[in-house]
Design a protein around this motif. Structure first.
Motif, PDB file in Angstrom:
ATOM      1  N   GLN A  70       0.844  -1.195   0.000  1.00 23.09           N
ATOM      2  CA  GLN A  70       0.000   0.000   0.000  1.00 23.09           C
ATOM      3  C   GLN A  70       0.874   1.237   0.000  1.00 23.09           C
ATOM      4  O   GLN A  70       1.948   1.263   0.601  1.00 23.09           O
ATOM      5  CB  GLN A  70      -0.917   0.020   1.221  1.00 23.09           C
ATOM      6  N   ASP A  72       1.010   5.664   0.292  1.00 23.92           N
ATOM      7  CA  ASP A  72       0.380   6.927   0.648  1.00 23.92           C
ATOM      8  C   ASP A  72       0.675   7.991  -0.401  1.00 23.92           C
ATOM      9  O   ASP A  72      -0.158   8.854  -0.676  1.00 23.92           O
ATOM     10  CB  ASP A  72       0.880   7.402   2.019  1.00 23.92           C
ATOM     11  N   SER A 118      -3.633   4.453  -1.399  1.00 23.87           N
ATOM     12  CA  SER A 118      -4.733   4.462  -0.438  1.00 23.87           C
ATOM     13  C   SER A 118      -5.688   5.614  -0.677  1.00 23.87           C
ATOM     14  O   SER A 118      -5.325   6.639  -1.274  1.00 23.87           O
ATOM     15  CB  SER A 118      -4.178   4.547   0.987  1.00 23.87           C
ATOM     16  N   ARG A 119      -6.918   5.459  -0.242  1.00 23.72           N
ATOM     17  CA  ARG A 119      -7.892   6.551  -0.307  1.00 23.72           C
ATOM     18  C   ARG A 119      -7.352   7.726   0.517  1.00 23.72           C
ATOM     19  O   ARG A 119      -6.899   7.552   1.649  1.00 23.72           O
ATOM     20  CB  ARG A 119      -9.238   6.095   0.255  1.00 23.72           C
ATOM     21  N   GLY A 120      -7.388   8.914  -0.073  1.00 19.74           N
ATOM     22  CA  GLY A 120      -6.796  10.064   0.589  1.00 19.74           C
ATOM     23  C   GLY A 120      -5.316  10.216   0.301  1.00 19.74           C
ATOM     24  O   GLY A 120      -4.664  11.107   0.853  1.00 19.74           O
ATOM     25  N   GLN A 122      -1.821  10.490  -2.395  1.00 16.98           N
ATOM     26  CA  GLN A 122      -1.363  11.555  -3.285  1.00 16.98           C
ATOM     27  C   GLN A 122      -0.590  10.984  -4.470  1.00 16.98           C
ATOM     28  O   GLN A 122       0.214  10.051  -4.322  1.00 16.98           O
ATOM     29  CB  GLN A 122      -0.480  12.539  -2.527  1.00 16.98           C
ATOM     30  N   LEU A 159      -9.998  11.275  -9.917  1.00 21.42           N
ATOM     31  CA  LEU A 159      -9.594  10.721  -8.625  1.00 21.42           C
ATOM     32  C   LEU A 159     -10.167  11.503  -7.440  1.00 21.42           C
ATOM     33  O   LEU A 159      -9.998  11.094  -6.287  1.00 21.42           O
ATOM     34  CB  LEU A 159      -8.066  10.682  -8.518  1.00 21.42           C
ATOM     35  N   PRO A 161     -13.209  11.749  -6.290  1.00 21.66           N
ATOM     36  CA  PRO A 161     -14.102  10.977  -5.409  1.00 21.66           C
ATOM     37  C   PRO A 161     -13.354  10.074  -4.426  1.00 21.66           C
ATOM     38  O   PRO A 161     -13.904   9.710  -3.387  1.00 21.66           O
ATOM     39  CB  PRO A 161     -14.924  10.137  -6.401  1.00 21.66           C
ATOM     40  N   GLU A 162     -12.108   9.730  -4.756  1.00 19.14           N
ATOM     41  CA  GLU A 162     -11.297   8.906  -3.858  1.00 19.14           C
ATOM     42  C   GLU A 162     -10.477   9.765  -2.897  1.00 19.14           C
ATOM     43  O   GLU A 162      -9.675   9.230  -2.128  1.00 19.14           O
ATOM     44  CB  GLU A 162     -10.341   8.021  -4.678  1.00 19.14           C
ATOM     45  N   ASN A 163     -10.661  11.085  -3.003  1.00 21.41           N
ATOM     46  CA  ASN A 163      -9.894  12.030  -2.182  1.00 21.41           C
ATOM     47  C   ASN A 163      -8.392  11.861  -2.398  1.00 21.41           C
ATOM     48  O   ASN A 163      -7.585  12.031  -1.479  1.00 21.41           O
ATOM     49  CB  ASN A 163     -10.227  11.873  -0.699  1.00 21.41           C
ATOM     50  N   ILE A 164      -8.019  11.513  -3.626  1.00 20.98           N
ATOM     51  CA  ILE A 164      -6.604  11.402  -3.988  1.00 20.98           C
ATOM     52  C   ILE A 164      -6.169  12.708  -4.637  1.00 20.98           C
ATOM     53  O   ILE A 164      -6.714  13.112  -5.666  1.00 20.98           O
ATOM     54  CB  ILE A 164      -6.360  10.213  -4.940  1.00 20.98           C
TER      55      ILE A 164
END
Length: 241
Positions: A70, A72, A118-120, A122, A159, A161-164
């Motif tokens: 995973q 970040d 991951s959601r949120g 970058q 992206l 909606p995925e808060n990316i």
């Protein structure tokens, strides 16, 4: 501990980003083709993993991605630069090579690594201020980076909606092995370490866009407002002088 993956981490901006993120306490996954340099990182840094692969080979990317759980932050930094020196004898192979390295590879990197984000998280693209105005001999490099710009800006929408967060970076002239080969003037040049500090700060603030050094990019943005014919005369005259 947050995890950041950096492509092109064995030299230039990528190597400086590796050092910066490691210094800030991140778990860094350093990617590149230089196996010797990557092996040296394992002795130099703690909390680091290295992945050796060529971004132009999708099977190698796929295999490397299997080693990633995973992420970040995903920083797509790897790239190359070559010029079209004789335009009437346009080098299609050189053009294809640069487009493949700088743009097509992004699609496969995203295919195999974006699902790990991951959601949120970058996503960061290292493009170039060369996309702000057209330059002589830069048909391949400029076209590839212009494609990266559009890719980043489009992904930012999809992206959301995925808060990316998607950060697009336009560096000016940075002292790297690539710019060391240039024979023309490179005003306002910065070090890779200076670039890494600015990128780290912008990503930390989840900025959408970063350009530096501001004096160069401001000039380029103003020049982009000129009529095409005037800019063509200016750059042609400068290139002939």
């Amino acid at each position: 501990m947050k995890t950041v993956l950096i492509t092109g981490a064995t030299s230039g901006i990528g190597a400086a980003l590796l050092a910066k993120y490691h210094q800030q306490g991140f778990y860094v996954i350093a990617c590149g083709r230089n196996r010797e340099k990557l092996a040296g990182y394992l002795k130099l840094y703690k909390n680091i993993r290295v992945l050796a692969f060529d971004v132009t080979r999708d099977t190698e990317i796929q295999d490397a991605a299997k080693e990633v759980a995973q992420l970040d932050i995903l920083i797509l930094n790897a790239g190359d630069c070559a010029y079209i020196d004789q335009v009437k004898r346009f080098d299609g192979e050189r053009f294809a090579s640069i487009i493949n390295t700088n743009l097509i590879s992004q699609g496969f990197l995203l295919q195999y690594l974006l699902p790990k984000l991951s959601r949120g998280g970058q996503l960061v693209f290292i493009s170039s201020s060369a996309t702000l105005v057209p330059f002589p001999r830069a048909e391949a490099y400029g076209a590839s980076k212009a494609g990266v710009d559009y890719l980043a800006n489009s992904l930012r929408i999809d992206l959301a909606p995925e808060n990316i967060a998607v950060t697009l970076v336009h560096p000016g002239f940075i002292k790297t092995p690539l710019t060391d080969k240039n024979t023309f003037a490179m005003p306002f040049m910065q070090s890779s370490e200076q670039a890494a500090r600015q990128i780290f700060t912008a990503v930390s603030k989840r900025k959408q866009y970063l350009h530096f050094p501001w004096r160069l990019t401001l000039i380029l943005k103003l020049l982009a407002l000129l009529p095409d014919r005037l800019w063509q005369k200016l750059i042609t005259r400068k290139g002939a002088s």
